[in-house]
Structure formats: structure tokens, C-alpha cells
Design an enzyme around this catalytic site. Sequence first.
Site, short mmCIF file in Angstrom:
data_model
loop_
_atom_site.label_atom_id
_atom_site.label_comp_id
_atom_site.label_asym_id
_atom_site.label_seq_id
_atom_site.Cartn_x
_atom_site.Cartn_y
_atom_site.Cartn_z
N PRO A 1 47.00 29.93 19.06
CA PRO A 1 47.23 30.46 17.71
C PRO A 1 48.25 31.60 17.65
CG PRO A 1 45.06 31.09 18.55
CD PRO A 1 45.60 30.05 19.48
N ASN A 2 49.03 31.53 16.61
CA ASN A 2 50.03 32.56 16.26
C ASN A 2 51.28 32.55 17.15
OD1 ASN A 2 48.48 33.75 14.07
ND2 ASN A 2 47.12 34.49 15.68
N ARG B 1 56.83 37.93 15.37
CA ARG B 1 55.50 38.53 15.55
C ARG B 1 55.56 39.67 16.57
NH1 ARG B 1 50.72 35.83 19.17
NH2 ARG B 1 49.14 37.40 18.69
N TYR C 1 55.84 40.96 22.11
CA TYR C 1 56.06 39.56 22.52
C TYR C 1 57.53 39.17 22.64
CZ TYR C 1 51.09 39.30 21.49
OH TYR C 1 49.73 39.53 21.49
N ASN D 1 48.89 28.90 27.22
CA ASN D 1 48.72 30.24 26.67
C ASN D 1 47.73 30.06 25.52
OD1 ASN D 1 48.77 32.73 25.51
ND2 ASN D 1 51.00 32.94 25.50
N ALA E 1 44.74 34.22 21.44
CA ALA E 1 43.48 34.93 21.20
C ALA E 1 42.26 34.15 21.69
CB ALA E 1 43.35 35.26 19.70
N ASP F 1 35.34 25.31 28.81
CA ASP F 1 34.56 24.15 29.25
C ASP F 1 35.44 22.90 29.34
OD1 ASP F 1 32.29 25.65 29.47
OD2 ASP F 1 31.33 24.89 27.65
N GLU G 1 47.16 29.56 33.56
CA GLU G 1 46.99 30.40 32.37
C GLU G 1 48.18 31.36 32.28
OE1 GLU G 1 43.41 32.77 32.52
OE2 GLU G 1 44.01 33.97 30.77
N HIS H 1 50.29 34.42 29.95
CA HIS H 1 50.39 35.37 28.84
C HIS H 1 51.75 36.06 28.89
CE1 HIS H 1 46.22 34.75 27.96
NE2 HIS H 1 45.98 34.89 29.25
N SER I 1 52.42 39.02 27.31
CA SER I 1 52.12 40.43 27.55
C SER I 1 51.13 40.55 28.71
CB SER I 1 51.52 41.06 26.28
OG SER I 1 50.29 40.44 25.97
N ARG J 1 46.41 46.29 27.76
CA ARG J 1 46.34 46.41 26.30
C ARG J 1 44.92 46.80 25.85
NH1 ARG J 1 49.06 41.40 23.60
NH2 ARG J 1 48.83 42.81 21.81
C1 DQA Z 1 48.80 36.55 24.48
C2 DQA Z 1 47.84 37.74 24.60
C3 DQA Z 1 46.63 37.56 23.71
O1 DQA Z 1 45.76 38.66 23.82
C4 DQA Z 1 47.07 37.43 22.26
O2 DQA Z 1 45.95 37.18 21.43
C5 DQA Z 1 48.13 36.43 22.04
C6 DQA Z 1 49.19 36.30 23.03
C7 DQA Z 1 50.09 36.76 25.27
O3 DQA Z 1 50.79 35.77 25.49
O4 DQA Z 1 50.42 37.88 25.67
O5 DQA Z 1 48.20 35.80 20.99
O6 DQA Z 1 48.15 35.40 25.00
#
Ligand code: DQA
Length: 150
Positions: A11-12, A19, A24, A75, A78, A88, A99, A101, A103, A108
Amino acid sequence: MNKQILVLQGPNLNLLGTREPNIYGIKRLEEIHREMVEYAAEFGLVLHFLQSNHEGSIIDAIQQAVGTYQAIIINAAAFTHYSVAIRDAISAVNIPTIEVHISNIYSREDFRNHSVIAPVVTGQITGFGSASYLLALQAANFIINQRDDN
Ligand code: DQA
């Protein structure tokens, strides 16, 4: 030798570029994906992308990855911090999963310091900006080659 990678964006992440660019960066998701495709070509990896703001769509994609994809790069945004359902699904399919990210989630807010998916993924890359995705491709290539050597 099949080297198909599923890249899942939570999401996002569709808002990347506008954003919170101080956290980011200024690259849009499409730009990151373009760079990934170019980099993946060097390793002979074929990428498929899905961005979704919906937990269920991400779970469906993980379930459907069986038999088609040799690795998943995710990624979970949230969802990372609370989706036991995504955890799961990753655990159920038994596909090497990286995985990612952008950031550094450990530098954080406290609620970002915990990843519920971390215990079931192969490994985690966090904090390298959009380069985290390129590092994840290296990791995916490494894992796939290791598998082929066995
Ligand atoms: C994120 C870090 C998460 O905490 C955040 O909710 C994101 C982006 C990152 O790529 O740094 O949406 O996954």
C-alpha cells in the site's frame, strides 16, 4: 533454467515520487521498476510486478506464485508491521522471498521496528533507498543460482 521473479509492492507505494520524498526519495514506482528490469536483464531474470493497496490481492498473488516464480521480492509497506495473513501466505508457499524496504525500518518510529514477515522470509534488505530493490535482485539471483547448483 527458469528465472521468474514476482515483485510485490504494498500500500501507498503507488505514490512514490510524491509521497514523503525526504524519506522515500523522488523516484516514481514506474521508474524503479524500469531500473529493476534493466538490472534484472544482466542476470537473465524475468520480472513481473504487482502493486496493490489491498491485503487480499497480495495474498492471492503469493498463493498463485507457486509453480511459476522462483523467488518473490516484496515490499509489504505498512502490512509489514501487522499482516499475519501475508506472513502466513509467505510461509505457506515455500518460495524464497526477499523482504525489501526503501527506508531503514529500524531507525524510524517504534511501530516500524517490528516486521511480522521477517521470520518467514529468506532475508531482508532495508534502508538503501530505491537501490534496496536492486540489491534484492542480486539476492534473488544468488538464491536461484545456489538452488541450481544443488
Ligand atoms: C516501507 C516502510 C514501511 O514502514 C512503510 O509503511 C512503507 C514503506 C519502506 O519501503 O521503507 O510504506 O516499507
